[in-house]
Design a protein around this motif. Structure first.
Motif, PDB file in Angstrom:
ATOM      1  N   GLU A   1      -0.727  -4.882   4.288  1.00  0.00           N
ATOM      2  CA  GLU A   1      -0.650  -3.600   4.599  1.00  0.00           C
ATOM      3  C   GLU A   1      -0.114  -2.924   5.851  1.00  0.00           C
ATOM      4  N   GLY A   2       1.132  -2.149   5.866  1.00  0.00           N
ATOM      5  CA  GLY A   2       1.696  -1.806   6.958  1.00  0.00           C
ATOM      6  C   GLY A   2       2.605  -2.604   7.603  1.00  0.00           C
ATOM      7  N   TRP A   3       2.769  -3.666   7.292  1.00  0.00           N
ATOM      8  CA  TRP A   3       3.526  -4.762   7.700  1.00  0.00           C
ATOM      9  C   TRP A   3       5.154  -4.548   7.724  1.00  0.00           C
ATOM     10  N   VAL A   4       5.868  -4.748   8.639  1.00  0.00           N
ATOM     11  CA  VAL A   4       7.322  -4.715   8.327  1.00  0.00           C
ATOM     12  C   VAL A   4       7.962  -6.111   9.118  1.00  0.00           C
ATOM     13  N   PRO A   5       8.285  -6.967   8.133  1.00  0.00           N
ATOM     14  CA  PRO A   5       8.680  -8.207   8.682  1.00  0.00           C
ATOM     15  C   PRO A   5       9.985  -8.322   9.211  1.00  0.00           C
TER      16      PRO A   5
ATOM     17  N   ALA B   1       9.142 -13.381   3.215  1.00  0.00           N
ATOM     18  CA  ALA B   1       8.779 -12.115   3.225  1.00  0.00           C
ATOM     19  C   ALA B   1       8.673 -11.614   1.569  1.00  0.00           C
ATOM     20  N   LEU B   2       9.636 -12.080   0.892  1.00  0.00           N
ATOM     21  CA  LEU B   2       9.531 -11.767  -0.427  1.00  0.00           C
ATOM     22  C   LEU B   2       8.753 -12.360  -1.403  1.00  0.00           C
ATOM     23  N   GLU B   3       8.338 -13.675  -1.054  1.00  0.00           N
ATOM     24  CA  GLU B   3       7.222 -14.296  -1.712  1.00  0.00           C
ATOM     25  C   GLU B   3       6.031 -13.658  -1.317  1.00  0.00           C
ATOM     26  N   LYS B   4       5.648 -13.243  -0.212  1.00  0.00           N
ATOM     27  CA  LYS B   4       4.591 -12.314   0.156  1.00  0.00           C
ATOM     28  C   LYS B   4       4.461 -10.925  -0.696  1.00  0.00           C
ATOM     29  N   ALA B   5       5.684 -10.340  -0.617  1.00  0.00           N
ATOM     30  CA  ALA B   5       5.503  -9.118  -1.671  1.00  0.00           C
ATOM     31  C   ALA B   5       5.451  -9.308  -3.035  1.00  0.00           C
ATOM     32  N   PHE B   6       5.797 -10.353  -3.605  1.00  0.00           N
ATOM     33  CA  PHE B   6       5.162 -10.745  -4.860  1.00  0.00           C
ATOM     34  C   PHE B   6       3.908 -10.827  -5.146  1.00  0.00           C
ATOM     35  N   ASP B   7       3.440 -11.547  -3.895  1.00  0.00           N
ATOM     36  CA  ASP B   7       1.745 -11.705  -4.205  1.00  0.00           C
ATOM     37  C   ASP B   7       0.732 -10.227  -3.573  1.00  0.00           C
ATOM     38  N   TYR B   8       1.654  -9.466  -2.866  1.00  0.00           N
ATOM     39  CA  TYR B   8       0.864  -8.268  -2.532  1.00  0.00           C
ATOM     40  C   TYR B   8       0.610  -7.533  -3.640  1.00  0.00           C
ATOM     41  N   ARG B   9      -0.613  -6.838  -3.493  1.00  0.00           N
ATOM     42  CA  ARG B   9      -1.133  -6.078  -4.394  1.00  0.00           C
ATOM     43  C   ARG B   9      -0.876  -4.476  -4.195  1.00  0.00           C
ATOM     44  N   GLY B  10       0.220  -4.220  -3.683  1.00  0.00           N
ATOM     45  CA  GLY B  10       0.490  -2.804  -3.575  1.00  0.00           C
ATOM     46  C   GLY B  10       2.208  -2.599  -3.418  1.00  0.00           C
TER      47      GLY B  10
ATOM     48  N   SER C   1       4.451  -0.940   2.398  1.00  0.00           N
ATOM     49  CA  SER C   1       4.221   0.348   2.753  1.00  0.00           C
ATOM     50  C   SER C   1       2.893   1.207   1.812  1.00  0.00           C
ATOM     51  N   GLY C   2       2.484   0.286   0.721  1.00  0.00           N
ATOM     52  CA  GLY C   2       1.656   0.961  -0.259  1.00  0.00           C
ATOM     53  C   GLY C   2       0.265   0.151   0.130  1.00  0.00           C
ATOM     54  N   LYS C   3      -0.777   0.956  -0.312  1.00  0.00           N
ATOM     55  CA  LYS C   3      -1.937   0.600  -0.014  1.00  0.00           C
ATOM     56  C   LYS C   3      -2.320  -0.766  -0.761  1.00  0.00           C
ATOM     57  N   ASP C   4      -2.956  -1.635  -0.149  1.00  0.00           N
ATOM     58  CA  ASP C   4      -3.417  -2.861  -0.760  1.00  0.00           C
ATOM     59  C   ASP C   4      -4.528  -2.505  -1.619  1.00  0.00           C
ATOM     60  N   ARG C   5      -4.298  -2.529  -2.979  1.00  0.00           N
ATOM     61  CA  ARG C   5      -5.190  -2.364  -4.053  1.00  0.00           C
ATOM     62  C   ARG C   5      -6.550  -3.212  -4.002  1.00  0.00           C
ATOM     63  N   ALA C   6      -6.413  -4.441  -3.477  1.00  0.00           N
ATOM     64  CA  ALA C   6      -7.332  -5.577  -3.449  1.00  0.00           C
ATOM     65  C   ALA C   6      -7.853  -5.726  -2.259  1.00  0.00           C
TER      66      ALA C   6
ATOM     67  N   HIS D   1     -17.908  -4.644 -13.599  1.00  0.00           N
ATOM     68  CA  HIS D   1     -16.474  -3.917 -13.716  1.00  0.00           C
ATOM     69  C   HIS D   1     -15.983  -3.808 -12.439  1.00  0.00           C
ATOM     70  N   PRO D   2     -14.561  -3.787 -12.438  1.00  0.00           N
ATOM     71  CA  PRO D   2     -13.728  -3.656 -11.254  1.00  0.00           C
ATOM     72  C   PRO D   2     -13.863  -2.250 -10.804  1.00  0.00           C
ATOM     73  N   ASP D   3     -13.799  -1.957  -9.253  1.00  0.00           N
ATOM     74  CA  ASP D   3     -13.814  -0.606  -8.983  1.00  0.00           C
ATOM     75  C   ASP D   3     -12.633  -0.004  -9.412  1.00  0.00           C
ATOM     76  N   ALA D   4     -12.463   1.542  -9.426  1.00  0.00           N
ATOM     77  CA  ALA D   4     -11.571   2.093  -9.837  1.00  0.00           C
ATOM     78  C   ALA D   4     -10.658   2.202  -8.669  1.00  0.00           C
ATOM     79  N   LEU D   5      -9.196   2.068  -8.868  1.00  0.00           N
ATOM     80  CA  LEU D   5      -8.192   1.998  -7.927  1.00  0.00           C
ATOM     81  C   LEU D   5      -8.274   3.295  -7.088  1.00  0.00           C
TER      82      LEU D   5
END
Length: 142
Positions: free
Chosen positions: A28-32, A43-52, A106-111, A137-141
């Motif tokens: 979160e917040g990283w600019v490669p 970087a795009l592999e990491k973006a694919f795994d990113y939860r935001g 740029s987005g919040k890492d939801r997990a 149950h999972p937490d609300a987002l």
């Protein structure tokens, strides 16, 4: 074992639940720095795994807020692409790796901070307290 149903004891099933979870990087917040083709691909592999969401800046200067849900890597950047959702469009969109100039997580890492071990600990505490039919149950987002 055709036609038979495998039967396991509770202990056998619970022993399988002790597998370690995946350790995720804090992105979160990283600019490669995208100095070369390998940097972009990594970087795009990491973006694919990113939860935001990520923000993509294209070579033409367009900024796209995106949630990357799929990617296909080819021999060249032009043959590779990401598929994404954008809040500005109800459709699934696609962009060639070759069109990407900058990437921001740029987005919040939801997990972030949510780990399988935490869930399992809560489950075991409730089980030890004697609860039956435990449903965590999972937490609300938001």
């Amino acid at each position: 074992m055709t036609g038979e149903v495998a039967k396991y004891t509770i202990e056998q099933i619970e022993s399988l639940e002790l597998a370690p979870g995946t350790q995720h990087e804090k992105l979160e917040g990283w600019v490669p720095e995208l100095a070369n083709e390998d940097d972009l691909r990594d970087a795009l592999e990491k973006a694919f795994d990113y939860r935001g969401d990520v923000t993509i800046t294209t070579r033409s200067g367009e900024r796209i807020e995106a949630y990357i849900f799929n990617r296909s890597t080819g021999a060249t950047l032009s043959d590779s692409y990401v598929q994404y959702f954008s809040p500005k469009s109800p459709d699934k969109l696609m962009l060639s790796y070759g069109e990407i100039a900058r990437l921001e997580f740029s987005g919040k890492d939801r997990a972030a901070g949510k780990h399988w071990e935490d869930w399992l600990k809560a489950y075991n505490e409730r089980k030890a307290a004697g609860e039956k039919n435990i449903a965590l149950h999972p937490d609300a987002l938001e």
